[in-house]
Scaffold this motif. Structure first.
Motif, PDB file in Angstrom:
ATOM      1  N   ARG A   1       0.808  -1.221   0.000  1.00 18.35           N
ATOM      2  CA  ARG A   1       0.000   0.000   0.000  1.00 18.35           C
ATOM      3  C   ARG A   1       0.841   1.271   0.000  1.00 18.35           C
ATOM      4  NH1 ARG A   1      -2.166  -3.087   3.827  1.00 18.35           N
ATOM      5  NH2 ARG A   1      -1.763  -1.621   5.528  1.00 18.35           N
ATOM      6  N   VAL A   2       2.138   1.153  -0.288  1.00 20.44           N
ATOM      7  CA  VAL A   2       2.997   2.316  -0.504  1.00 20.44           C
ATOM      8  C   VAL A   2       3.141   2.459  -2.022  1.00 20.44           C
ATOM      9  CG1 VAL A   2       5.259   3.356  -0.139  1.00 20.44           C
ATOM     10  CG2 VAL A   2       4.198   1.996   1.680  1.00 20.44           C
ATOM     11  N   THR A   3       2.532   3.488  -2.590  1.00 19.73           N
ATOM     12  CA  THR A   3       2.387   3.616  -4.040  1.00 19.73           C
ATOM     13  C   THR A   3       3.205   4.786  -4.569  1.00 19.73           C
ATOM     14  OG1 THR A   3       0.134   2.761  -3.862  1.00 19.73           O
ATOM     15  CG2 THR A   3       0.717   3.871  -5.909  1.00 19.73           C
ATOM     16  N   PRO A   4       4.060   4.557  -5.560  1.00 20.63           N
ATOM     17  CA  PRO A   4       4.831   5.663  -6.146  1.00 20.63           C
ATOM     18  C   PRO A   4       3.941   6.573  -6.988  1.00 20.63           C
ATOM     19  CG  PRO A   4       5.262   3.633  -7.334  1.00 20.63           C
ATOM     20  CD  PRO A   4       4.395   3.260  -6.180  1.00 20.63           C
ATOM     21  N   TYR A   5       4.305   7.840  -7.042  1.00 12.73           N
ATOM     22  CA  TYR A   5       3.596   8.784  -7.906  1.00 12.73           C
ATOM     23  C   TYR A   5       4.564   9.864  -8.343  1.00 12.73           C
ATOM     24  CZ  TYR A   5       3.294  12.285  -4.114  1.00 12.73           C
ATOM     25  OH  TYR A   5       3.595  13.202  -3.136  1.00 12.73           O
ATOM     26  N   SER A   6       4.169  10.671  -9.309  1.00  9.38           N
ATOM     27  CA  SER A   6       5.004  11.784  -9.775  1.00  9.38           C
ATOM     28  C   SER A   6       4.108  12.972 -10.094  1.00  9.38           C
ATOM     29  CB  SER A   6       5.821  11.384 -11.007  1.00  9.38           C
ATOM     30  OG  SER A   6       4.969  10.980 -12.058  1.00  9.38           O
TER      31      SER A   6
END
Length: 326
Positions: free
Chosen positions: A46-51
């Protein structure tokens, strides 16, 4: 495309929700278990990368961003604006540079949403790249790197102290996240992916999309206003720490004088560089905005925190924007 990650049978336990919600100041980044590995590259459950479409400039540092939401929880979309994260959420952002052909992390900043509000904490990585430890007083780190133009740079990279984190993230005297606004998350279908993954309650309709500032296909005005929104508007808004300046640089601000055009400074001083207007149309060199962005003097430079060098490309963008104004 945003990817979700799941821990395997032999991986460490999931994120430590109790640590996020506790009253304490965890001494080590690993205490949270945001990452499966000690080097901070493999996100946990549930740790999701984003930019972001356009990121805040921080001395050309590479940034790696992650959202953590507790199990069964969602963020709420709020039009173009900031996603509303539930208590127990965390935003994680690591900073580093490519050195000798390998990425190297210098710091990781975390924003923890606790019952009494958001808390911002800075963690500095050790030489072995196996742990980051809390530095409430901030730090200076000597680093050499090559910037995107190929120029060699050597700087004392500044890790903000806890109070500086709080100052930049202040809105109406409360700490809030800065980056994950819907208008700055539109590229590569991220918002739709977030909705499919259940991270947000809906795919919001975004009216004021911030373009990637370096995309020449986007209108110059939109790119310049987006750059100011990301790099300056967290303080320069009606409820921010620089509200008394009367200069409001949010992307949706429509009154030209409020975002600087022919606006006189509220106080005279060397910060004005003896110029009359924040933005003097057609005259970037006579504009206070360009003067301050070009300065490294602590009493003049803007933004006040987060850079030790001039962002040449950003200054060039805003200078062209001002030069083309009638």
């Amino acid at each position: 495309m945003v990817l979700a990650f799941s821990a395997g049978a032999n991986q460490p336990a999931g994120v430590a929700d109790a640590v996020i919600l506790s009253d304490g100041l965890p001494r080590s980044l690993s205490d949270y278990r945001f990452f499966k590995d000690s080097a901070g590259w493999q996100p946990n459950d549930r740790v999701t990368p984003y930019s972001l479409n356009t990121p805040l400039f921080t001395d050309y540092a590479d940034k790696y961003r992650f959202i953590y939401l507790p199990e069964g929880q969602q963020a709420k979309a709020n039009g173009d604006g900031l996603l509303e994260f539930p208590v127990g959420s965390a935003l994680i952002k690591s900073f580093g540079y490519e050195i000798d052909g390998k990425p190297r992390l210098l710091e990781t900043r975390v924003l923890l949403h606790r019952a009494d509000g958001w808390l911002a904490l800075p963690y500095v990585w050790n030489e072995a790249q196996t742990e980051a430890v809390l530095k409430v007083a901030g730090a200076r780190i000597a680093v050499s790197f090559t910037d995107p133009s190929g120029k060699q740079r050597s700087i004392n990279y500044g890790v903000p102290n806890k109070n500086q984190c709080k100052e930049c993230h202040a809105l109406s005297d409360a700490v809030v996240p800065l980056g994950p606004k819907a208008r700055n998350l539109t590229h590569d279908g991220q918002l739709a992916d977030f909705a499919k993954l259940g991270l947000i309650d809906q795919n919001p309709k975004v009216e004021y999309r911030i373009p990637v500032w370096g995309e020449t296909s986007a209108p110059l005005n939109d790119r310049a206003r987006g750059y100011l929104d990301v790099n300056c508007a967290h303080c320069h808004n009606i409820n921010g720490s620089a509200s008394n300046s009367g200069l409001f640089l949010t992307y949706e601000e429509k009154m030209p004088v409020r975002f600087g055009i022919n606006k006189r400074p509220v106080a005279a001083g060397r910060g004005s560089g003896n110029h009359d207007f924040d933005i003097a149309p057609g005259d970037p060199d006579g504009s206070i905005m360009i003067y301050r962005l070009n300065s490294l003097d602590p009493g003049i430079s803007m933004p006040e925190v987060g850079r030790s060098i001039v962002h040449d490309e950003g200054v060039a963008l805003l200078s062209r924007w001002i030069a083309e104004m009638e």
